[in-house]
Design a protein around this motif. Structure first.
Motif, mmCIF file in Angstrom:
data_model
loop_
_atom_site.group_PDB
_atom_site.id
_atom_site.type_symbol
_atom_site.label_atom_id
_atom_site.label_comp_id
_atom_site.label_asym_id
_atom_site.label_seq_id
_atom_site.Cartn_x
_atom_site.Cartn_y
_atom_site.Cartn_z
ATOM 1 N N THR A 168 0.819 -1.229 0.000
ATOM 2 C CA THR A 168 0.000 0.000 0.000
ATOM 3 C C THR A 168 0.839 1.259 0.000
ATOM 4 O O THR A 168 0.350 2.327 -0.370
ATOM 5 N N ALA A 169 2.106 1.169 0.416
ATOM 6 C CA ALA A 169 2.976 2.348 0.434
ATOM 7 C C ALA A 169 4.409 1.884 0.629
ATOM 8 O O ALA A 169 4.674 0.815 1.191
ATOM 9 N N SER A 170 5.357 2.710 0.157
ATOM 10 C CA SER A 170 6.769 2.421 0.358
ATOM 11 C C SER A 170 7.552 3.700 0.187
ATOM 12 O O SER A 170 7.061 4.688 -0.385
ATOM 13 N N GLY A 171 8.802 3.709 0.683
ATOM 14 C CA GLY A 171 9.612 4.897 0.541
ATOM 15 C C GLY A 171 10.982 4.732 1.151
ATOM 16 O O GLY A 171 11.298 3.715 1.765
ATOM 17 N N ASP A 172 11.821 5.774 0.963
ATOM 18 C CA ASP A 172 13.160 5.786 1.528
ATOM 19 C C ASP A 172 13.180 6.697 2.747
ATOM 20 O O ASP A 172 12.316 7.550 2.925
ATOM 21 N N GLY A 173 14.218 6.509 3.586
ATOM 22 C CA GLY A 173 14.375 7.416 4.707
ATOM 23 C C GLY A 173 14.696 6.697 5.985
ATOM 24 O O GLY A 173 14.872 5.477 6.030
#
Length: 866
Positions: A168-173
Motif C-alpha cells: 500500500t505504500a513504500s519509501g526511503d528514509g
C-alpha cells in the motif's frame, strides 16, 4: 527405563482433540512494525482484541523464546505477567488494544521457525506455531485477523520488502531508530487469516514477473523472487503457476482473489513450501530448475508443489482449519487436488503408480508401526510431528474415495458447497464431509471411520465359479493400532471388473463395489467363460489386498488387463511373490517374471514411462513389509538375484530400450517417458553384467545433455564395483560443486548405494566440508537417504543405528523438527529379526535418556518405545 514415567514426560503436556474450546478472545486486527536486521530485529505489535462470549478469563498470548521489552493496554504501560512462555493480561472490558515490543535474532535462529536468516535473506515460517516466535499472539488457527505490516531495513542489504496481500505504500528514509540508508514498505492483506499464514521476506532478490487473467477478467501480477543468478531457473515454476491457476478455475471453479501473487525461494526451509496468503515461501529445490541441473522428476515435483501451494489459497487459506487436529482438512484435500493436476498434465496412469508407491513406502509402514495415528489424530505433544504421510497422503486417498463413491459431478457440487458455505471460516473435517453429504444426498456416516480409525485395512478376495454362477467373496479386517485395539468395518470402494481367462476381454465391466461389512458376497450373472478378478483398479481404496489366484493368472492379467494400473499391480504382485519366496529360502523360478517383463517391453501399446514403472522391482522395504519379520540380508540377496536373472535373460531388449534417446530440453511426456525407461533398463543391464553396465552407464553419463540421463547413470554407477564409479562421482562433484541443490543429489546418491561399504562412506561424507546439519535439505539428502536404504542401514553390527542416533541428537540441538523426522526408521524395530530389533531399541533408549531433549524428538522416541 520406563518411558511412561521418564522425567522428560512431565515437561511435555499433551494436547487432546476432545479438549477443544473456542478462543476466549478474538483478534480482528493485527498491525506489525518490523525494524529488520539479521543480528537484532524489533517487532512492535498492536492487537485489537475482543472478548468471545460471556466469561471472565484473561487474555493469553503465546510466546516461544521471546520476551516483551514493553507492554501497553489501551495506551497505558503495564508490567508483563508471564505464565511460563505465555503473556497473561487481565482485561475488564470486552474490547482492548494491546501493544508489545520484542527483540528477535534471526541469524541465530537455527530452528527455521519464526523470523530467521537464510543465505542473506530474512524470511518467516509460521506454520504451525512459529508466529509465537515473532510476537505474542493467541497463535491458533481459529483466530482470524486482518493484518497490516510495516517493515524497514537497510536498503543496500535488503532492497526487496515483501509481505502478505498488497503493497500500500513504500519509501526511503530513516526508520524509527534514526538510521540512515534504510527504506520501508507497508503491506495490507484484506482477507482475515490465522497467524500461521503470516509471511515476511526481506532480501536482495530479483523477480521473474508475469501476469494471469482470471476467468472473470481480472489481471493478477505474478512474481517469483530469487537471487539474480537463479532467475533463469524459474521459468518452469512460473509456467506451472499459471497452469495451476487455470486448472483450478476449470476443475473447481476457484478464482484467485488478490491482485498480486508472489513466491520466494530460500535455501534453508523445514518443509517443501508454505502457502502464506499471497506470499508463498518455497524451499529452493521446488522452484529452481533447468535441464542441466534438474531431472524430469524434479520438474514434475516443482509443478506439483507449486500447484499444491497455489491450491491452498482456497483449500487452506480462504477456508482454514479450526484446530491442528483438522490438518488433513487442508492438506489431504490439497494433495488430492495437486495429484489431479499432475495427472491431467502428464500420464494419469504413471502418476497414479507414483502416488501409490509413495503411500506404500511411507504411509503403510507408518500405519503398521508405533507411530500409527488416524487421519484426524486425537492427541499430540508436538503438532509438527503430525505433518505425516497419514495426514497428507492417506488423507488424499480418503478424499479420493469420497469422489469415487459420490461420482465426479456430485463431488464437485460438494466442494462448491464447502467453499461457499465456509468461506472465511476455520472449520473441521466433519464440515467437509457434511458438505459432501448435503450436496449429494448420500449418507457418509460409516465412511467417517476413515478419519477416526488408524491402520491399513486388509481385504481378502476370492472369485468362485461353479457352473453358471460366479460369486466374489470379500472380507475385511483392520489391525489393532496404538490406542485402538478394536476396529469397526470400514466403507471400502473397490473398482472391480472380471476379465476372461481365455479371451482377455472384460466379461463384467468395471463397477464400484462398496464393501461395508466384515464379510460380503457379490454375484455376477451371465458369466460363462472362466474369469479373472481385476480388483481395486486405480487403487480405489488404500488397502492391502490378498487375492486367491489360479496358476498363471497374474501373468495373464499383467499382459491383458485393459486397466493400466491393474496391469502394473499384477506384475508387481508376481514379482513380490517370487521375491518373498526367495527371501524365505524357497526354490525360485524367475521365468514367469522374466516372460511377463519381456512381453511388457515388447508391447507397442504401452507408454515407455509405464514400461519403466512396471519393470521396477518392488523395493526392499516393500518386500519386508509383506513378511512377518524383516531380514535385510535375505531380502537383498533375493532381490539382487532376480535383478541379475532378468538382466541376463533380457539383455538384448533392455539394451534396445537403453539406446533410445530424448533431447535434453524436451519436457514432453513422450521424451520423459523414453528417459525413464532408459534408466530402468540400464539398471537391469548392470545387474546382469557389471562390466557392460558400468561401461554403458559411464558412456551415458559422459554424453548426457540433461540431468535425468546423467543422474540416472550415476545412480547405477554408485552401486557398482567398477573404476567408472569414482570417476563419475568426481566429475559430477567438480561440475556442480557451486550448486547446492545438485550437490544434495551427490550426497543422496552415495547414501542410497547398494554396497557393503555404504555406511562407512556416509560416515566419511558427514565429515565432508560441504555437509551441514543446519541445512535440512543436506541433512535429508545424506542421513535420510541412508535410513531409507534398508540393506545398508540395517547392518547386523548396528553401526547404522548408532550413526542415525548420533545424527538425531546432534540435529536436535539445532533444529528439532529435522531431528524428529529422522526417528521413524528406528521406531520400526519390532518389525526386524531379534538381533537387529534389540540394537535399534537400545539406540532409542539412548536418545530418550538424553537431557534437554526437545518435545519433538521425545514424542517420536517415547511412542516408538511404548
Amino acid at each position: 527405563m520406563d518411558i511412561r514415567t521418564a522425567p522428560a514426560a512431565a515437561a511435555h503436556a499433551e494436547t487432546r482433540r476432545g479438549d477443544y474450546r473456542p478462543p476466549d478472545w478474538l483478534v480482528p486486527e493485527v498491525a506489525l512494525d518490523f525494524t529488520l536486521d539479521p543480528d537484532r530485529s524489533t517487532v512492535r505489535a498492536r492487537l485489537i482484541v475482543e472478548r468471545n462470549g460471556a466469561h471472565d478469563r484473561p487474555l493469553r498470548l503465546e510466546g516461544d523464546g521471546i520476551a516483551a521489552t514493553w507492554l501497553k493496554v489501551d495506551g497505558a504501560p503495564v508490567e508483563p505477567v508471564m505464565d511460563g512462555p505465555t503473556l497473561v493480561i487481565a482485561l475488564s472490558g470486552d474490547r482492548a488494544t494491546i501493544e508489545t515490543e520484542v527483540a528477535l535474532h534471526p541469524a541465530a535462529n537455527s530452528k527455521l521457525m519464526g523470523l530467521y536468516a537464510s543465505g542473506g535473506i530474512l524470511c518467516t515460517q509460521c506454520e504451525s506455531q512459529g508466529f509465537r516466535r515473532i510476537s505474542f499472539h493467541p497463535d491458533r488457527p481459529d483466530v482470524l485477523s486482518v493484518y497490516t505490516v510495516r517493515m524497514s531495513a537497510d536498503k543496500a542489504r535488503f532492497p526487496v520488502l515483501l509481505a502478505n496481500g498488497n503493497c500500500t505504500a513504500s519509501g526511503d528514509g530513516q526508520d524509527g531508530n534514526g538510521k540512515e540508508g534504510r527504506h520501508w514498505a507497508e503491506w495490507n492483506d484484506p482477507f482475515p487469516k490465522p497467524s500461521y499464514l503470516f509471511a515476511l521476506v526481506a532480501g536482495d532478490l530479483a523477480p521473474n514477473r508475469d501476469s494471469f487473467t482470471t476467468m472473470s477478467g481480472r489481471n493478477v501480477d505474478l512474481g517469483i523472487w530469487v537471487r539474480e543468478a537463479d532467475l533463469a531457473k524459474t521459468a518452469h515454476a512460473m509456467a506451472a503457476l499459471k497452469s495451476s491457476m487455470a486448472w483450478d478455475e476449470r476443475t473447481y471453479g476457484r478464482e484467485y482473489d488478490l491482485d498480486l501473487f508472489n513466491i520466494v525461494a530460500v535455501d534453508d526451509f523445514n518443509f517443501g513450501a508454505m502457502e502464506n496468503k499471497g506470499l508463498n515461501i518455497f524451499n529452493s529445490r521446488y522452484i529452481l530448475a533447468d535441464a542441466d541441473t534438474a531431472t524430469d522428476g524434479d520438474f514434475d515435483a516443482i509443478a506439483g508443489v507449486v500447484a499444491h501451494e497455489y491450491f491452498h489459497n482456497w483449500s487452506g487459506d480462504r477456508v482454514t482449519c479450526r484446530d491442528w487436529f483438522q490438518l488433513s482438512l487442508k492438506e489431504g484435500f490439497t494433495v488430492f487436488r495437486d495429484q489431479g493436476f499432475s495427472a491431467d498434465i502428464g500420464s494419469a496412469a504413471v502418476k497414479r503408480i507414483d502416488d501409490v508407491r509413495v503411500l506404500r513406502s511411507a504411509q503403510f509402514p507408518e500405519d503398521a508401526g508405533p507411530l500409527a495415528h488416524p487421519v484426524r489424530p486425537e492427541s499430540y505433544l508436538e503438532i509438527t510431528n503430525f505433518y505425516t504421510a497419514t495426514v497428507y497422503n492417506k488423507g488424499a486417498e480418503v478424499i479420493g474415495m469420497m469422489r469415487t463413491i459420490l461420482g465426479p459431478d456430485r463431488f464437485r457440487a460438494g466442494s462448491d458447497l464447502y467453499f461457499d458455505r465456509h468461506d472465511g471460516e476455520a472449520v473441521t473435517c466433519e464440515d467437509f464431509v457434511k458438505a459432501m453429504e448435503d450436496a449429494s444426498g448420500i449418507n457418509l456416516a460409516q465412511f467417517r471411520l476413515w478419519y477416526s480409525q488408524a491402520g491399513t485395512p486388509t481385504v481378502t478376495a476370492r472369485l468362485d465359479q461353479d457352473g453358471g454362477r460366479t460369486v466374489l467373496h470379500l472380507s475385511q479386517s483392520v489391525p489393532a493400532t496404538p490406542g485402538q485395539s478394536t476396529k469397526q468395518p470400514m466403507v471400502i470402494p473397490l473398482r472391480t471388473a472380471l476379465i476372461g481367462r481365455d479371451s482377455g476381454a472384460e466379461l463384467a465391466p468395471a463397477q464400484v463395489i462398496l464393501l461395508t461389512e466384515a464379510e460380503q458376497a457379490i454375484a455376477f450373472d451371465g458369466i460363462t467363460e472362466p474369469a479373472m478378478l481385476s480388483i481395486n483398479r486405480d487403487f480405489s481404496a488404500p488397502i492391502i489386498l490378498d487375492v486367491t489366484r489360479a496358476a498363471g493368472e497374474l501373468e495373464s492379467l499383467a499382459e491383458h488387463d485393459p486397466n493400466p494400473f491393474a496391469r502394473y499391480e499384477a506384475l508387481q504382485e508376481l514379482m513380490l511373490r517370487t521375491l518373498i519366496a526367495g527371501a524365505n529360502g524357497e526354490p525360485v523360478d524367475p521365468a514367469p517374471v522374466i516372460e511377463a517383463m519381456r512381453r511388457t517391453l515388447a508391447s507397442n501399446a504401452l507408454d515407455p514411462a509405464f514400461k519403466g514403472e512396471a519393470l521396477l522391482l518392488p523395493s526392499e522395504s516393500m518386500i519386508g513389509d509383506r513378511m512377518p519379520l524383516v531380514d535385510p540380508d535375505a531380502i537383498h540377496d533375493a532381490r539382487e538375484a532376480l535383478r541379475r536373472a532378468i538382466g541376463v535373460a533380457l539383455a538384448d531388449p533392455l539394451a534396445a530400450a537403453q539406446r533410445e534417446g530424448a533431447p535434453g530440453s524436451d519436457l514432453s511426456p513422450a521424451a520423459k517417458s523414453i528417459r525413464r525407461l532408459r534408466s530402468v533398463a540400464l539398471g537391469l543391464i548392470a545387474a546382469g553384467d557389471t562390466l557392460r553396465g558400468a561401461a554403458l552407464a559411464k558412456a551415458q553419463f559422459d554424453s548426457a545433455d540433461n540431468m535425468t540421463d546423467r543422474q540416472g547413470a550415476l545412480g547405477i554407477l554408485v552401486s557398482l564395483d567398477a573404476p567408472e564409479r569414482q570417476a563419475a562421482l568426481d566429475g559430477f562433484y567438480d561440475r556442480y560443486q557451486a550448486d547446492s541443490l545438485v550437490i544434495d543429489k551427490w550426497f543422496g546418491l552415495q547414501a542410497a548405494a547398494q554396497r557393503r561399504d555404504t555406511l562407512a562412506a556416509v560416515e566419511a561424507l558427514a565429515r565432508h566440508p560441504d555437509f551441514s546439519m543446519t541445512n535440512p535439505n543436506r541433512s535429508r539428502a545424506l542421513v535420510g537417504s541412508l535410513a531409507m536404504n534398508q540393506w545398508a542401514f540395517h547392518t547386523a553390527s548396528g553401526e547404522g543405528y548408532r550413526f542415525l542416533a548420533d545424527m538425531i541428537l546432534a540435529s536436535d540441538r539445532i533444529n528439532p523438527q529435522t531431528a524428529a523426522r529422522l526417528v521413524p526408521p528406528l521406531g520400526r524395530w519390532r518389525r526386524f529379526e531379534p538381533g537387529r530389533a534389540a540394537l535399534m531399541r537400545a539406540q532409542l533408549e539412548r536418545i530418550v535418556a538424553e537431557p534437554n531433549l526437545s518435545k519433538d524428538v521425545f514424542e517420536q522416541v517415547s511412542k516408538s518405545l511404548a
